[in-house]
Design an enzyme around this catalytic site. Structure first.
Site, mmCIF file in Angstrom:
data_model
loop_
_atom_site.group_PDB
_atom_site.id
_atom_site.type_symbol
_atom_site.label_atom_id
_atom_site.label_comp_id
_atom_site.label_asym_id
_atom_site.label_seq_id
_atom_site.Cartn_x
_atom_site.Cartn_y
_atom_site.Cartn_z
ATOM 1 N N GLU A 114 11.041 -3.886 12.730
ATOM 2 C CA GLU A 114 12.189 -3.368 11.979
ATOM 3 C C GLU A 114 13.455 -3.432 12.828
ATOM 4 O O GLU A 114 14.485 -3.920 12.387
ATOM 5 C CB GLU A 114 11.919 -1.919 11.528
ATOM 6 C CG GLU A 114 10.759 -1.757 10.544
ATOM 7 C CD GLU A 114 9.391 -1.657 11.197
ATOM 8 O OE1 GLU A 114 9.284 -1.905 12.421
ATOM 9 O OE2 GLU A 114 8.418 -1.336 10.481
ATOM 10 N N ASP A 120 0.800 -1.231 0.000
ATOM 11 C CA ASP A 120 0.000 0.000 0.000
ATOM 12 C C ASP A 120 0.830 1.279 0.000
ATOM 13 O O ASP A 120 0.284 2.370 -0.084
ATOM 14 C CB ASP A 120 -0.965 0.000 1.199
ATOM 15 C CG ASP A 120 -0.232 -0.163 2.522
ATOM 16 O OD1 ASP A 120 0.943 -0.596 2.520
ATOM 17 O OD2 ASP A 120 -0.826 0.141 3.570
HETATM 18 C C1 UGA Z 1 3.138 -0.722 9.419
HETATM 19 C C2 UGA Z 1 4.485 -1.001 8.744
HETATM 20 O O1 UGA Z 1 4.675 -0.072 7.681
HETATM 21 C C3 UGA Z 1 4.478 -2.426 8.195
HETATM 22 O O2 UGA Z 1 5.670 -2.669 7.505
HETATM 23 C C4 UGA Z 1 4.292 -3.383 9.362
HETATM 24 O O3 UGA Z 1 4.240 -4.716 8.906
HETATM 25 C C5 UGA Z 1 2.974 -3.065 10.032
HETATM 26 O O4 UGA Z 1 2.933 -1.692 10.444
HETATM 27 C C6 UGA Z 1 2.718 -3.937 11.255
HETATM 28 O O5 UGA Z 1 1.969 -3.506 12.138
HETATM 29 O O6 UGA Z 1 3.228 -5.037 11.329
HETATM 30 P P1 UGA Z 1 0.688 -0.700 8.215
HETATM 31 O O7 UGA Z 1 0.369 0.243 7.133
HETATM 32 O O8 UGA Z 1 0.076 -0.471 9.554
HETATM 33 O O9 UGA Z 1 2.250 -0.809 8.330
HETATM 34 O O10 UGA Z 1 0.403 -2.242 7.798
HETATM 35 P P2 UGA Z 1 -0.285 -2.826 6.494
HETATM 36 O O11 UGA Z 1 0.084 -2.015 5.307
HETATM 37 O O12 UGA Z 1 -1.722 -3.056 6.782
HETATM 38 O O13 UGA Z 1 0.444 -4.257 6.391
HETATM 39 C C7 UGA Z 1 1.796 -4.385 6.021
HETATM 40 C C8 UGA Z 1 1.927 -5.402 4.888
HETATM 41 O O14 UGA Z 1 1.466 -6.663 5.346
HETATM 42 C C9 UGA Z 1 1.105 -5.049 3.644
HETATM 43 O O15 UGA Z 1 1.862 -5.367 2.487
HETATM 44 C C10 UGA Z 1 -0.115 -5.932 3.766
HETATM 45 O O16 UGA Z 1 -0.659 -6.324 2.517
HETATM 46 C C11 UGA Z 1 0.443 -7.152 4.512
HETATM 47 N N1 UGA Z 1 -0.563 -7.826 5.371
HETATM 48 C C12 UGA Z 1 -1.317 -7.116 6.249
HETATM 49 C C13 UGA Z 1 -0.709 -9.195 5.292
HETATM 50 O O17 UGA Z 1 -0.036 -9.858 4.497
HETATM 51 N N2 UGA Z 1 -1.642 -9.813 6.094
HETATM 52 C C14 UGA Z 1 -2.418 -9.125 6.974
HETATM 53 O O18 UGA Z 1 -3.252 -9.741 7.665
HETATM 54 C C15 UGA Z 1 -2.249 -7.740 7.046
HETATM 55 MN MN MN Z 2 0.700 -0.056 5.090
#
Ligand code: UGA
Ligand code: MN
Length: 310
Positions: free
Chosen positions: A260, A174
């Site tokens: 991280e 995203d």
């Molecule tokens: C923040 C950080 O930018 C992420 O790198 C980190 O993994 C995340 O927090 C975290 O809490 O672990 P955020 O925008 O809150 O990011 O998280 P998302 O963008 O919703 O998820 C990070 C990535 O994991 C995305 O590529 C999303 O597609 C993937 N994801 C998310 C999954 O593969 N499974 C899930 O259930 C949720």
């Molecule tokens: Mn994100």
């Protein structure tokens, strides 16, 4: 009469030669297929060389570039295909980029498989489900998926002789990535860092740099983090990934926002970090988050006459 013909022939000869040369240059400049400027995608767990990619001898200066491996965790939701489309549109413009797309799922979905096949860039499509107990708000996301990407990368490279120039970075599906970011990270020797926009409750977070070294962090959130940086703010050389075979993302004891730091602690030190983006003064990546879509008017049962993938 004979000498007249001969002089005409001599007059025409250079022109004929020029036409032949021009035609020859034109035909050797083979047009790239519109959808696959960097070669077609290879789906499946393997990494077959992408079909349609020009043979090595024609790749010119690109061949000397280290490959950038982008690990992208992704999960099924209404906006998934839109996110992946934006990401592919960026990645397709980056030379020698290999996309490692890891689905958070028990099996590869049809939607992502189809997407990868038509994406027009070298791509490895993996999958691993997040255990149900970890699918809760407040818990780190995508731990298993990033580890699957790391395992694939190590397995692919462990039997190849060095040097294997390559750079790895974690590209969530995203975020928004400028093309300049890839130029910056391409020269990573061990671990490089740069600012990230729209994150940590501020317009940006960034590593503070003095005399070319990282000396601290500009952040508004948990400044006590050893590496106060988002997943989008660093890249690691393939050599470092291979020489630290045990470095992975951990579930046990992991707190929100610490993934991280927990990972970077295993492979580097703050002193060692290489600042990019003009000593960390330029924002080249943004931690954008997509609004949850409004499906309030979506019918409970399928009403349309056709099935449409969104
Ligand atoms: C923040 C950080 O930018 C992420 O790198 C980190 O993994 C995340 O927090 C975290 O809490 O672990 P955020 O925008 O809150 O990011 O998280 P998302 O963008 O919703 O998820 C990070 C990535 O994991 C995305 O590529 C999303 O597609 C993937 N994801 C998310 C999954 O593969 N499974 C899930 O259930 C949720
Ligand atoms: Mn994100």
């Amino acid at each position: 009469m004979k000498s007249l013909l001969f002089s005409r022939f001599l007059l025409l000869l250079p022109w004929v030669l020029i036409v032949i040369i021009v035609l020859d240059i034109d035909s050797s400049r083979a047009p790239l297929p519109a959808l696959a400027p960097r070669g077609g995608g290879g789906s499946s767990g393997g990494s077959r060389p992408a079909a349609g990619r020009p043979p090595p001898e024609r790749r010119g200066p690109e061949a000397a570039l280290p490959t950038i491996y982008a690990i992208t965790p992704t999960y099924s939701r209404p906006v998934q295909k839109a996110e992946l489309t934006r990401l592919a549109n960026t990645f397709r413009q980056v030379a020698r980029l290999h996309w490692i797309l890891v689905e958070d799922a028990a099996a590869r979905s049809e939607l992502v498989s189809r997407f990868v096949a038509a994406a027009g860039l070298p791509c490895t499509h993996l999958h691993v489900p997040t255990p149900r107990r970890y699918k809760r708000p407040g818990l780190p996301r995508a731990t298993e998926q990033r580890n699957a990407g790391l395992a694939w990368l190590r397995q692919r490279h462990q039997h190849l002789p060095p040097p294997q120039p390559g750079v790895l970075f974690f590209a969530d599906d995203d975020n928004t990535y400028s093309l300049e970011l890839f130029q910056e990270m391409r020269t990573t020797r061990k671990v490089s860092v740069w600012p990230v926009g729209l994150v940590g409750g501020r317009r940006y977070e960034r590593p503070l740099v003095e005399d070319g070294k990282v000396v601290g962090w500009y952040t508004g959130w948990r400044a006590d983090r050893p590496f106060a940086i988002d997943m989008a703010g660093f890249a690691v050389s393939l050599q470092v990934i291979l020489s630290h075979p045990k470095a992975v993302f951990k579930r046990r004891g992991s707190q929100p926002g610490m993934q991280e730091s927990d990972f970077l602690k295993q492979i580097t030190t703050v002193e060692e970090l290489e600042p990019k983006a003009n000593n960390c003064t330029k924002v080249l990546v943004w931690h954008t988050r997509t609004e949850k879509v409004n499906l309030a008017n979506e019918p409970k049962y399928h009403l349309d006459t056709v099935n449409i993938e969104v």
